[in-house]
Write an enzyme that holds these catalytic residues in place. Structure first.
Site, mmCIF file in Angstrom:
data_model
loop_
_atom_site.group_PDB
_atom_site.id
_atom_site.type_symbol
_atom_site.label_atom_id
_atom_site.label_comp_id
_atom_site.label_asym_id
_atom_site.label_seq_id
_atom_site.Cartn_x
_atom_site.Cartn_y
_atom_site.Cartn_z
ATOM 1 N N CYS A 253 60.152 37.505 -16.493
ATOM 2 C CA CYS A 253 61.422 36.883 -15.757
ATOM 3 C C CYS A 253 61.405 35.652 -15.180
ATOM 4 O O CYS A 253 60.895 35.220 -15.914
ATOM 5 C CB CYS A 253 61.526 38.424 -14.649
ATOM 6 S SG CYS A 253 60.004 37.873 -13.403
ATOM 7 N N THR A 254 61.589 35.597 -14.122
ATOM 8 C CA THR A 254 61.178 33.940 -13.747
ATOM 9 C C THR A 254 59.896 33.584 -12.986
ATOM 10 O O THR A 254 59.361 32.872 -13.358
ATOM 11 C CB THR A 254 62.536 33.884 -13.149
ATOM 12 O OG1 THR A 254 63.707 33.995 -13.920
ATOM 13 C CG2 THR A 254 63.104 32.087 -12.610
#
Length: 358
Positions: A253-254
């Site tokens: 993800c981020t």
């Protein structure tokens, strides 16, 4: 690992450690079937490889019931020790990833490396494996990886990941994140969108207090278990891990801590890794992201930093919220796998067969 006995190390051209005293083997003759099981089982109850600054590596282990363990890398022996040991090896040539084989005098060896994959464009790119299960198996390393955002990967990073065999990348981020910071993936790798939040309002508004921020994280972690888009996304990831026999699977993800954190927690739990180990792996993001998080907080006014910090952290309450949601919505973790992700007993057995050693 507690109370490890250190041994003297020498240049890697010769043995890097002296022999340590092992446990005394049973004198009674073993049944042939018992001997066969002993030859297949992994005797290690703990083992780690840590890359230190300056290019040295610390290899530590605990293998009750063995007389000794041989440590090998690059096709040669660099250390020997007893049933419990810790050695630091130096003078090794640079490589993409340094692997060590821990070979006991009886039982199945372990093939281990440092969990962190050091890249210029990430801070939280890790191997999902290298953990022991409750029944004495070990999760293979070099098969499944987890990471933060890939948009800052350099060309050298991409070449390294290709050499490490990363073939499938699951992107757990929202469309806005993917548009703002599009992934860079190794040549030939397949990029698969598995959007956990998929346009929901979770994590999209800024809390006004630290307590509100923590509550937001708790609610978000519950959504990752029972939310419709989350279940669809994680089903995609698990299907990919289970069906891609080439492995080299990466999900991210981020920040590599929340959506990625639950993905890895669910995988390890499905494989039988104990709860305390799963929690430790989850909380390790705080260590790997410490410098990056501090860089963000140091540029904010104190009051704003206090509100923002719970969003940057991983905390036991967050992961516990996910497991609480599992119990409340599905009755058990097996129920979550079956009803939430569509993983039946046969598929779970195949997953364990593929990803476990011993």
């Amino acid at each position: 690992m507690n109370a490890l006995t250190r041994v003297t190390t020498l240049p890697t051209a010769v043995l890097a450690a002296a022999l340590l005293t092992g446990l005394v083997a049973p004198t009674a003759a073993a049944h042939p079937h018992d001997r066969h099981r002993d030859e297949r089982r992994v005797p290690f109850t703990a083992a780690t490889v840590t890359e230190n600054t300056g290019g040295t590596y610390t290899v530590a282990w605990n293998a009750p019931g063995t007389r000794g363990v041989t440590v090998r890398t690059g096709g040669r022996t660099v250390a020997r020790g007893g049933a419990t040991g810790s050695v630091t090896v130096s003078g090794l040539a640079p490589t993409d990833r340094r692997w060590f084989d821990l070979v006991p005098d009886r039982g199945t060896p372990l093939h281990l490396a440092d969990r962190l994959i050091r890249l210029q464009g990430t801070v939280n790119f890790r191997d999902a494996g290298g953990y022991r299960t409750t029944d004495g198996h070990w999760v293979r390393m070099g098969e499944v990886y987890r990471s933060d955002s890939l948009d800052r990967l350099t060309d050298a990073d991409l070449a390294k990941l290709r050499r490490l065999g990363v073939r499938t990348v699951f992107d757990l981020r929202m469309e806005s994140e993917r548009t703002t910071a599009p992934d860079r993936v190794p040549a030939g790798a397949t990029h698969v969108v598995a959007d956990v939040l998929a346009g929901t309002g979770t994590f999209t508004s800024m809390p006004k207090s630290p307590a509100e921020a923590e509550a937001m994280m708790v609610e978000g972690n519950r959504f990752m278990v029972s939310g419709g888009t989350a279940r669809t996304a994680y089903t995609t990831v698990f299907d990919g891990i289970g069906t891609d026999r080439r492995r080299g699977v990466l999900f991210h993800c981020t920040a590599g801590k929340d959506r990625t954190g639950w993905s890895n927690a669910a995988l390890l739990t499905a494989l039988g890794v104990p709860e305390e180990t799963v929690m430790a792996d989850y909380l390790a993001s705080n260590t790997y992201r410490a410098a990056a998080n501090e860089a963000v907080l140091s540029h904010l006014p104190a009051a704003q930093a206090a509100v923002y910090k719970p969003l940057l952290d991983v905390r036991p309450a967050y992961l516990n919220a996910s497991f609480d949601e599992v119990e409340e919505e599905f009755g058990s973790f097996r129920g979550y796998l079956r009803k939430g992700l569509g993983i039946d007993e046969r598929e779970l057995k195949e997953l364990k067969k593929d990803l476990l050693v011993g």
